[in-house]
Design a protein around this motif. Structure first.
Motif, PDB file in Angstrom:
ATOM      1  N   LEU A  56       9.647  -0.375 -10.491  1.00  0.00           N
ATOM      2  CA  LEU A  56       8.122   0.706 -10.855  1.00  0.00           C
ATOM      3  C   LEU A  56       6.764  -0.500 -10.763  1.00  0.00           C
ATOM      4  O   LEU A  56       5.938  -0.219 -10.099  1.00  0.00           O
ATOM      5  CB  LEU A  56       7.891   1.258 -11.372  1.00  0.00           C
ATOM      6  CG  LEU A  56       6.563   2.408 -11.469  1.00  0.00           C
ATOM      7  CD1 LEU A  56       6.780   3.163 -10.125  1.00  0.00           C
ATOM      8  CD2 LEU A  56       7.214   3.595 -12.714  1.00  0.00           C
ATOM      9  N   LEU A  57       7.096  -1.685 -12.070  1.00  0.00           N
ATOM     10  CA  LEU A  57       5.944  -2.084 -12.229  1.00  0.00           C
ATOM     11  C   LEU A  57       5.679  -3.448 -11.126  1.00  0.00           C
ATOM     12  O   LEU A  57       4.466  -3.134 -11.144  1.00  0.00           O
ATOM     13  CB  LEU A  57       6.509  -3.070 -13.682  1.00  0.00           C
ATOM     14  CG  LEU A  57       4.847  -3.636 -13.976  1.00  0.00           C
ATOM     15  CD1 LEU A  57       4.099  -3.552 -14.486  1.00  0.00           C
ATOM     16  CD2 LEU A  57       5.499  -4.817 -14.636  1.00  0.00           C
ATOM     17  N   TYR A  58       6.154  -4.355 -10.253  1.00  0.00           N
ATOM     18  CA  TYR A  58       6.764  -4.677  -9.108  1.00  0.00           C
ATOM     19  C   TYR A  58       5.096  -3.694  -8.470  1.00  0.00           C
ATOM     20  O   TYR A  58       4.628  -4.491  -7.394  1.00  0.00           O
ATOM     21  CB  TYR A  58       7.929  -4.841  -9.142  1.00  0.00           C
ATOM     22  CG  TYR A  58       7.793  -5.448  -7.693  1.00  0.00           C
ATOM     23  CD1 TYR A  58       6.850  -7.214  -7.615  1.00  0.00           C
ATOM     24  CD2 TYR A  58       7.689  -5.143  -6.007  1.00  0.00           C
ATOM     25  CE1 TYR A  58       6.555  -7.929  -6.064  1.00  0.00           C
ATOM     26  CE2 TYR A  58       7.706  -6.024  -5.061  1.00  0.00           C
ATOM     27  CZ  TYR A  58       7.001  -7.292  -4.908  1.00  0.00           C
ATOM     28  OH  TYR A  58       7.010  -8.092  -3.549  1.00  0.00           O
ATOM     29  N   ALA A  59       5.572  -2.475  -7.745  1.00  0.00           N
ATOM     30  CA  ALA A  59       5.306  -1.438  -6.846  1.00  0.00           C
ATOM     31  C   ALA A  59       3.477  -2.156  -7.279  1.00  0.00           C
ATOM     32  O   ALA A  59       2.306  -1.849  -6.006  1.00  0.00           O
ATOM     33  CB  ALA A  59       5.844  -0.425  -6.562  1.00  0.00           C
ATOM     34  N   VAL A  60       3.226  -1.557  -8.527  1.00  0.00           N
ATOM     35  CA  VAL A  60       2.139  -1.690  -8.744  1.00  0.00           C
ATOM     36  C   VAL A  60       1.318  -2.730  -9.093  1.00  0.00           C
ATOM     37  O   VAL A  60       0.156  -2.536  -8.292  1.00  0.00           O
ATOM     38  CB  VAL A  60       1.865  -0.649 -10.411  1.00  0.00           C
ATOM     39  CG1 VAL A  60       1.036  -0.640 -11.040  1.00  0.00           C
ATOM     40  CG2 VAL A  60       2.665   0.768 -10.042  1.00  0.00           C
ATOM     41  N   VAL A 110       1.059  -1.123   0.276  1.00  0.00           N
ATOM     42  CA  VAL A 110       0.190  -0.367  -0.211  1.00  0.00           C
ATOM     43  C   VAL A 110       1.175   1.415  -0.428  1.00  0.00           C
ATOM     44  O   VAL A 110       0.147   1.955  -0.917  1.00  0.00           O
ATOM     45  CB  VAL A 110      -0.855  -0.071   1.094  1.00  0.00           C
ATOM     46  CG1 VAL A 110      -1.196   1.400   1.380  1.00  0.00           C
ATOM     47  CG2 VAL A 110      -1.796  -0.836   1.561  1.00  0.00           C
ATOM     48  N   LEU A 111       2.182   1.403   1.039  1.00  0.00           N
ATOM     49  CA  LEU A 111       2.607   2.603   1.339  1.00  0.00           C
ATOM     50  C   LEU A 111       3.771   2.303  -0.483  1.00  0.00           C
ATOM     51  O   LEU A 111       3.830   4.005  -1.085  1.00  0.00           O
ATOM     52  CB  LEU A 111       3.536   2.267   2.015  1.00  0.00           C
ATOM     53  CG  LEU A 111       5.138   2.982   2.576  1.00  0.00           C
ATOM     54  CD1 LEU A 111       4.413   4.389   2.389  1.00  0.00           C
ATOM     55  CD2 LEU A 111       5.847   2.830   3.493  1.00  0.00           C
ATOM     56  N   SER A 112       4.203   1.480  -0.555  1.00  0.00           N
ATOM     57  CA  SER A 112       5.297   1.551  -2.682  1.00  0.00           C
ATOM     58  C   SER A 112       4.351   2.008  -3.195  1.00  0.00           C
ATOM     59  O   SER A 112       4.193   2.876  -4.096  1.00  0.00           O
ATOM     60  CB  SER A 112       5.273   1.159  -1.946  1.00  0.00           C
ATOM     61  OG  SER A 112       5.047  -0.250  -2.571  1.00  0.00           O
ATOM     62  N   PHE A 113       2.616   1.505  -3.792  1.00  0.00           N
ATOM     63  CA  PHE A 113       2.414   1.663  -4.739  1.00  0.00           C
ATOM     64  C   PHE A 113       1.248   3.306  -4.682  1.00  0.00           C
ATOM     65  O   PHE A 113       1.426   4.290  -5.490  1.00  0.00           O
ATOM     66  CB  PHE A 113       0.797   1.116  -4.568  1.00  0.00           C
ATOM     67  CG  PHE A 113      -0.811   1.448  -5.390  1.00  0.00           C
ATOM     68  CD1 PHE A 113      -0.625   0.138  -6.757  1.00  0.00           C
ATOM     69  CD2 PHE A 113      -1.308   1.782  -4.928  1.00  0.00           C
ATOM     70  CE1 PHE A 113      -1.253   0.804  -7.259  1.00  0.00           C
ATOM     71  CE2 PHE A 113      -2.322   2.453  -6.161  1.00  0.00           C
ATOM     72  CZ  PHE A 113      -2.690   2.141  -7.971  1.00  0.00           C
ATOM     73  N   SER A 114       0.488   4.230  -3.595  1.00  0.00           N
ATOM     74  CA  SER A 114      -0.180   4.594  -2.958  1.00  0.00           C
ATOM     75  C   SER A 114       1.272   6.514  -3.443  1.00  0.00           C
ATOM     76  O   SER A 114       1.269   6.952  -3.870  1.00  0.00           O
ATOM     77  CB  SER A 114      -0.046   5.050  -1.312  1.00  0.00           C
ATOM     78  OG  SER A 114       0.579   5.169  -0.640  1.00  0.00           O
TER      79      SER A 114
END
Length: 240
Positions: free
Chosen positions: A115-119, A32-36
């Motif tokens: 970045l793709l992983y975080a999304v 949640v933290l990395s995505f937001s």
């Protein structure tokens, strides 16, 4: 000896459950933290790219994605007990200008995979968090229903599920029904917890580690020892 072996097996299973639970439980808040954070910064960088501000902001976004990826590699190493190699991020060449240096992360393929992983990881983390937590709740709640169930003020209402399955909604049937559910959840919690951790770990390894494995095979780090090939071994054998 048999008793000692069973004791070691139980300790191993408990330790495995603890590692898997910690991995999936902490995975959701990190996701949640990395995505937001990263999606917000990425959107802002794309929107401001035309006024140049977005370019260094995009580089900063990819650097943060790399940081979250490094944290996930540490979690994978803790989970599996094996090394989680980090891909080699090639920086700007020596003597490169300031613009080329600050935009180096943009030219890194692994940075975009980070970045793709975080999304994409967020929905996977939700599944691997909710499923084990649900199973643990069913197991603990069902097996202890005999204690806390008596405090539920049913009044004149009936438990439709218990009445349908057990034939009558009585205190005994409710206790028996919930105990059976808790026992089934308890007996199946190991594969559910293991499968959830394996799903999240496999996805992380695919995007965050696979490139490092390929790099080490095609271009091993300087000083690394490589295994002799079959042809080399044959030559040594013939020479001897």
């Amino acid at each position: 000896m048999a008793g000692c072996g069973n004791s070691v097996a139980r300790v191993t299973i408990i330790r495995r459950l603890g590692l898997d639970f910690a991995y999936t439980f902490l995975g959701l808040p990190l996701a949640v933290l990395s995505f937001s954070l990263l999606v917000t910064l990425f959107t802002a960088s794309i929107g401001t790219a035309v006024i140049f501000v977005g370019i260094p902001l995009l580089a900063l976004t990819l650097l943060l994605a790399c940081g979250f990826a490094d944290l996930e590699r540490l979690r994978l190493q803790r989970l599996t007990g094996r090394s989680a190699p980090r891909p080699r991020y090639v920086g700007a060449s020596e003597g490169a200008g300031w613009f080329r240096r600050i935009t180096a992360p943009i030219r890194q393929g692994q940075s975009w995979l980070d970045l793709l992983y975080a999304v994409v990881n967020l929905p996977i983390a939700i599944i691997t968090f909710v499923l084990p937590i649900t199973w643990w709740a069913m197991a603990l709640g069902g097996l202890t229903y005999w204690f806390w169930g008596r405090f539920i003020p049913y009044g004149d209402s009936h438990d439709i599920v218990t009445q349908t399955i057990m034939g009558a909604d009585t205190d005994y049937n409710r206790t028996l029904f919930h105990t059976i559910i808790g026992l089934l959840a308890f007996l199946t919690i190991y594969p559910v917890q293991r499968g959830s951790a394996a799903l999240q770990a496999t996805f992380a390894q695919t995007l965050l580690i696979r490139l490092a494995v390929v790099q080490n095979r095609t271009n091993p780090p300087r000083g690394a020892l490589t295994e002799p090939t079959a042809a080399t071994q044959a030559k040594v054998y013939e020479h001897n």
